[in-house]
Design an enzyme around this catalytic site. Structure first.
Site, mmCIF file in Angstrom:
data_model
loop_
_atom_site.group_PDB
_atom_site.id
_atom_site.type_symbol
_atom_site.label_atom_id
_atom_site.label_comp_id
_atom_site.label_asym_id
_atom_site.label_seq_id
_atom_site.Cartn_x
_atom_site.Cartn_y
_atom_site.Cartn_z
ATOM 1 N N ASP A 78 0.610 -3.830 -0.836
ATOM 2 C CA ASP A 78 1.754 -2.937 -1.082
ATOM 3 C C ASP A 78 1.593 -2.138 -2.370
ATOM 4 O O ASP A 78 0.778 -2.484 -3.230
ATOM 5 C CB ASP A 78 3.053 -3.745 -1.147
ATOM 6 N N ASP A 106 -3.539 1.030 -7.541
ATOM 7 C CA ASP A 106 -2.947 -0.303 -7.679
ATOM 8 C C ASP A 106 -2.292 -0.623 -6.343
ATOM 9 O O ASP A 106 -1.190 -0.182 -6.100
ATOM 10 C CB ASP A 106 -1.938 -0.298 -8.821
ATOM 11 N N GLU A 139 3.634 -7.900 -3.253
ATOM 12 C CA GLU A 139 3.340 -8.376 -4.611
ATOM 13 C C GLU A 139 4.252 -7.697 -5.619
ATOM 14 O O GLU A 139 4.685 -8.290 -6.600
ATOM 15 C CB GLU A 139 1.874 -8.098 -4.958
ATOM 16 N N HIS A 344 1.765 2.936 -11.730
ATOM 17 C CA HIS A 344 3.209 3.009 -11.449
ATOM 18 C C HIS A 344 3.814 4.342 -11.896
ATOM 19 O O HIS A 344 5.001 4.412 -12.191
ATOM 20 C CB HIS A 344 3.982 1.838 -12.077
HETATM 21 ZN ZN LIG Z 1 -0.934 -4.418 -8.679
#
Ligand SMILES: [Zn+2]
Length: 372
Positions: A78, A106, A139, A344
């Site tokens: 994810d 990521d 996660e 992110h």
């Molecule tokens: Zn990660």
């Protein structure tokens, strides 16, 4: 050793498959196909049903073709929001998104590097120990997927999770424990214009409490933060309810306990002194871990990294990962830095050189046993 063009193409293909937390179905299916083509037996667990997701964690196994203890490689499927409709593209040395979403390096960099490393090993028919792969779901939702993974199904006692910022070569050997605090302050409502003296402002209770807390960077190992404070109401009513969300983390469990106790004292003290009360709910998100330098995955990752000429360095992280779960359940597991940057955010990127080094590192870690 690895094929960089194939790796870049695989990376971009996987980034473009939607996989928000609990919505990993399409990506899980694609990864199952790819792992099966590499000779793995793939099983999906029931974590999806348990957490209300569309897919479970994948556990893939490949029998050894050479000597050595089983190895575990793990990544999460994810990615954080905004992560739907990712359109990865090359921008010079970097791979980036179109700026409206995260890139998803990521943790797709880990997925792609593991797949490319295994493909290279298969092509060259290099002897390897038994290999177990766990690709987790959710996660990014406080490790929800790995929490529901039955780690007793694993035989490996030497784990590598590809899921950290920083240049390829860095090895995370230590991570904090985290506690989340949810507090609801209760005061007394009254008309703010006619009879404010009959009211007790829950917002003021919370404000007093926050003012007494030590927050942000507490020491080298400990942090604390107020994430949100919320009370809804018109200005002419004294608020009787105010909700606060906070967290604390530390590499040292005793320091974490002291920090949390200080925050609770501040809240309970402020509420009580002024005649209100506070309901507090504590959730322990994950346990801390600290691997010794002699631990098998630390040694193996460092040896393989030095052989490749990587800037090998062991470090601590301030965040949790699936490694907190695996380590807590008795499977020594390090986290390898993947080379991705500005994670992110919509500016997330990874250099193709770093991605290639990550795949080479996977090969070197697997091949390490065959040579010794
Ligand atoms: Zn990660």
């Amino acid at each position: 050793m690895i094929d960089r063009e194939r790796l870049d193409a695989r990376f971009m293909e996987l980034c473009a498959i939607d996989a928000e937390p609990t919505g990993e179905r399409l990506l899980a299916d694609r990864l199952t196909t790819l792992l099966t083509e590499l000779g793995f037996t793939v099983q999906e667990d029931d974590a999806g049903e348990k957490i209300g997701g569309s897919a479970g964690n994948l556990l893939a196994r490949l029998a050894g073709s050479g000597p050595g203890e089983p190895l575990l490689f793990s990544c999460h499927m994810d990615r954080v929001a905004p992560g739907i409709g990712i359109k990865p593209r090359c921008d010079g040395e970097y791979i980036v998104s179109d700026g409206t979403t995260v890139l998803g390096a990521d943790d797709v960099s880990g997925l792609a590097a593991v797949l490319e490393g295994l493909t290279a090993i298969r092509e060259r028919q290099l002897p390897h120990p038994p290999i177990e792969i766990v690709f987790t779901v959710a996660e990014e939702l406080a490790l929800l997927g790995s929490r529901h993974f039955a780690t007793e199904r694993l035989t490996a006692r030497c784990g590598f999770i590809l899921d950290a910022s920083g240049p390829v070569g860095e090895i995370v050997v230590q991570a904090p424990e985290q506690v989340k605090i949810n507090a609801v302050f209760h005061g007394r409502s009254a008309h703010a214009g006619f009879a404010p003296e009959q009211g007790l402002s829950a917002i003021q209770l919370a404000a007093t409490a926050i003012g007494r807390m030590t927050l942000l960077r507490i020491d080298a190992e400990t942090t604390a933060n107020i994430g949100s404070i919320h009370a809804a109401g018109p200005t002419n009513i004294v608020a009787d309810r105010c909700e606060l969300q906070a967290e604390a983390r530390s590499l040292d469990p005793a320091k974490l306990q002291a920090q949390v106790a200080g925050m609770l004292d501040a809240m309970e003290g402020a509420a009580k002194e002024q005649g209100g009360w506070v309901d507090i709910n504590l959730v322990s998100c994950y346990q801390a871990y600290r691997l010794a330098e002699e631990a098998a995955p630390v040694q193996r990752a460092a040896r393989a990294g030095r052989r490749l000429g990587l800037p090998v360095r062991c470090k601590a992280t301030g965040g949790g990962s699936d490694a907190n779960i695996f380590n807590h359940r008795g499977i020594p597991t390090v986290v390898l830095s993947c080379g991705y940057e500005k994670v992110h955010t919509t500016e997330e990127r990874i250099s193709r050189q770093q991605l290639a080094l990550l795949a080479e590192w996977v090969v070197a870690i697997i091949a390490d046993g065959a040579e010794s």
